[in-house]
Structure formats: C-alpha cells, structure tokens
Design an enzyme around this catalytic site. Structure first.
Site, mmCIF file in Angstrom:
data_model
loop_
_atom_site.group_PDB
_atom_site.id
_atom_site.type_symbol
_atom_site.label_atom_id
_atom_site.label_comp_id
_atom_site.label_asym_id
_atom_site.label_seq_id
_atom_site.Cartn_x
_atom_site.Cartn_y
_atom_site.Cartn_z
ATOM 1 N N LYS A 35 0.836 -1.207 0.000
ATOM 2 C CA LYS A 35 0.000 0.000 0.000
ATOM 3 C C LYS A 35 0.870 1.258 0.000
ATOM 4 C CE LYS A 35 -3.729 -2.492 2.259
ATOM 5 N NZ LYS A 35 -4.418 -2.849 3.519
ATOM 6 N N GLN A 45 -4.119 -1.498 9.913
ATOM 7 C CA GLN A 45 -4.124 -2.824 9.277
ATOM 8 C C GLN A 45 -4.652 -3.886 10.249
ATOM 9 O OE1 GLN A 45 -3.242 -3.466 5.972
ATOM 10 N NE2 GLN A 45 -3.924 -5.561 6.327
ATOM 11 N N ASP A 77 -10.525 2.905 4.533
ATOM 12 C CA ASP A 77 -10.814 1.468 4.385
ATOM 13 C C ASP A 77 -12.325 1.229 4.266
ATOM 14 O OD1 ASP A 77 -8.798 -0.400 4.110
ATOM 15 O OD2 ASP A 77 -8.312 -0.470 6.246
#
Ligand code: NDP
Length: 290
Positions: free
Chosen positions: A52, A96, A119
């Site tokens: 990412k 994460q 997200d």
C-alpha cells in the site's frame, strides 16, 4: 475464458491517478496523504502494508508508515488514532487488521474519524453504503466493482452468488451487487458456512464471488458454463521452489473451472491489486472531501 487482469487494470488506474496527482502538484495544491498503521509483525500484514505504501509512492501521493509494537495497549493505540484524526496533514488512514488479541478491533475501527476512514470499515460509512449515499466503499468490494466496469461485465438481472459473509468482503459486495445501479441490479444470494447444499446454489450463479479463505474450495463441478468468477481468497502455503518461500492460493480451483468460466480473476494478479488502487482512490476522495 478471459482473464480479468487486476494487475494490468490496476496499472492503468494508477497511471490515471499519477496524472491527477501531478496536476495537483502543478497547481501547488496539497498532495493527498495516506497513513498506514501497522501493529506487530504479522508477515501477511507487513506485505499488504508495504504494498500500500509503495503504491502511494508510485503515484506521487504522500504516505507514512506508522509501525507499533504488538505490546502496545488498546488505550495507546486509541490515542494514536485520535492524533491521526486531529492531524490536518493526514487525509486518510488505515489500521491494518488483524490486531493483536488484547486489542478490540471494533473499538479501534469505530474510533477512526469517518471522514478519514479510507478502508470504509466505520459503521457510519457502511450505513451510507447501504443507503447508496456517496462514501468510501470498502477497498476489496470497490476493487471488484471497478473490474466489472472496466471489463463491461453485464450485471443487471444476473444471479450473483457470494460465498462468505465477512464485514469487509462478502456482506458489502452482496449489498453493492444488489443496488439499483451499475454495477449492480443483480439478484444476490449470500452464502456462508451454515448454507445447505452450497454446490447446488453456486451452480446457478451467473456471477460467483468467493471470499472464504479456503484454498481451491470451489471445484469444477460447482460452477456452470459461462460463469464470471471473482476469486478473492489469498492463502499462503510454504513452497521451497518460490523465492518468497511460499505460494499463493485462491479459493477457486483455477485449473478445474477455467474451461467453464467466461471470465475469471487469477490469484495472484486479480482482486488483490484492485484492492490497493481502491485505497488510493478513497484517499483522493478523502482529500477532496476536506
Ligand atoms: P473471513 O474469515 O472473515 O470470513 C470467511 C467467510 O467464509 C465466513 O462468512 C464463513 O462463514 C465463510 N465460510 C467458511 N467456510 C465456509 C464453507 N465451507 N462454506 C461456505 N462459507 C464458508 O474472511 P475474509 O472475508 O476476511 O477473507 C476471505 C479470504 O479473502 C481470505 O483468504 C483473505 O485472505 C482474502 N482477502 C483478500 C483480499 C484481497 O485483497 N484480495 C482482501 C480481504 C480478504 P461464517 O460466517 O458462517 O463463519
């Protein structure tokens, strides 16, 4: 059978994003800034977060990796989230998952400011998605929608079967495929581990989206001719012949279904790279929202 090439499609989208960011720089405007928070040393999480951050750098976006020890307390992590919420230089950030067992993931997800939740996991954003209001779509479902659009896959009136009902993949993509828009307007069946006669249901799928995390679970006898398959699963298995020391497996037995499927995403190189570009797109959206 045609491959739905996530690697190539994501490369094209990244090129478009690169041009958009370059235009911002030229105007002297602020470049979108994504922060990725990584807690602990989970091998798969490190790989995902590194990919990412590398993708941000490739398109010219600003990115920061915040590495925290797996001994961090829940309160300390919540404090970090608060700091990022309040930091004007940060447009969007992700924490994460999975997090170490002593930290409540739900609490952390809900602490992220909805306007920075790139997200798309915050209940506020999930609610907006359910109501078909503009918001950050969860990255993996958003990646699948972009592949559908770029390959002009017909979804209206189709029977879409989703295997797996997680809150990050199965449930949101089932909702999105049933929306009154394109991609969408499908008749959706959402299946899970308690579903009876799964193979009978998957055999009726025009579009099959599989996200359960069991390597090669969907076999040739479970699909019909002409099906369009999105294989979300990623499982690592040790493999000494690979430089990385492991091989990646999808949830679909590619060899068995490839002659029946009209379109299929490979693993790797299918849904995975699309998930990353979706995160970039959400970060740009977050920056614009400010
Ligand atoms: P979860 O483990 O959260 O959910 C798995 C789902 O599969 C559950 O709903 C479970 O049902 C269902 N399931 C388990 N066994 C069966 C079965 N025998 N028959 C039918 N359904 C079953 O998984 P995620 O959604 O988080 O991830 C799924 C896979 O996708 C993983 O391999 C993950 O690594 C991968 N992934 C890939 C991404 C990408 O970018 N390509 C992004 C995110 C995930 P129940 O609810 O009843 O337990």
């Amino acid at each position: 059978m045609q491959i739905l090439d996530g690697k190539e499609t994501s490369r094209l989208i990244k090129q478009e994003i690169t041009e958009e960011i370059a235009a911002l720089r030229e105007k002297g405007a602020k470049v979108p800034h994504l922060v990725a928070v990584l807690v602990g040393n989970n091998g798969a999480s490190i790989t995902y977060v590194d990919a990412k951050v590398a993708a941000c750098e490739k398109v010219g976006m600003k990115s920061t990796l915040v590495k925290l020890s797996d001994t961090i307390s829940e309160d300390e992590l919540l404090q970090k989230v608060k700091e990022l919420n309040e930091d004007d230089d940060v447009d969007g950030f992700i924490v994460q998952l999975p997090l170490p067992k002593h930290i409540n993931e739900k609490k952390v997800t809900e602490a992220i400011a909805p306007a920075k939740d790139v997200d798309g996991f915050h209940p506020w954003n999930i609610g907006k998605m359910m109501l078909n209001l503009p918001t950050f779509l969860p990255a993996t479902p958003y990646g699948i929608l972009q592949l559908i659009e770029r390959y002009n896959i017909e979804t209206t009136g189709k029977h879409c079967v989703v295997v797996g009902r997680s809150s990050i993949v199965g449930s949101p993509i089932a909702n999105l495929m049933s929306r009154n828009s394109y991609p969408g307007n499908s008749t959706v069946t959402l299946t899970h581990s308690r579903t009876v006669n799964l193979a009978e249901i998957t055999r009726t799928a025009d579009i099959l989206i599989v996200a359960l995390g069991k390597p090669e679970f969907i076999t040739g006898d479970m699909v019909k001719e002409g099906v369009v398959i999105f294989d979300v699963g990623i499982t690592r298995k040790p493999d000494k012949s690979k430089k990385s020391g492991y091989k990646l497996y999808g949830d679909v037995n590619f060899e068995q279904v490839k002659d029946k499927a009209a379109f299929i995403t490979p693993v790797p190189g299918g849904v995975g790279p699309m998930t990353i570009v979706s995160l970039l797109k959400n970060t740009i959206l977050a920056a614009k929202g400010k």
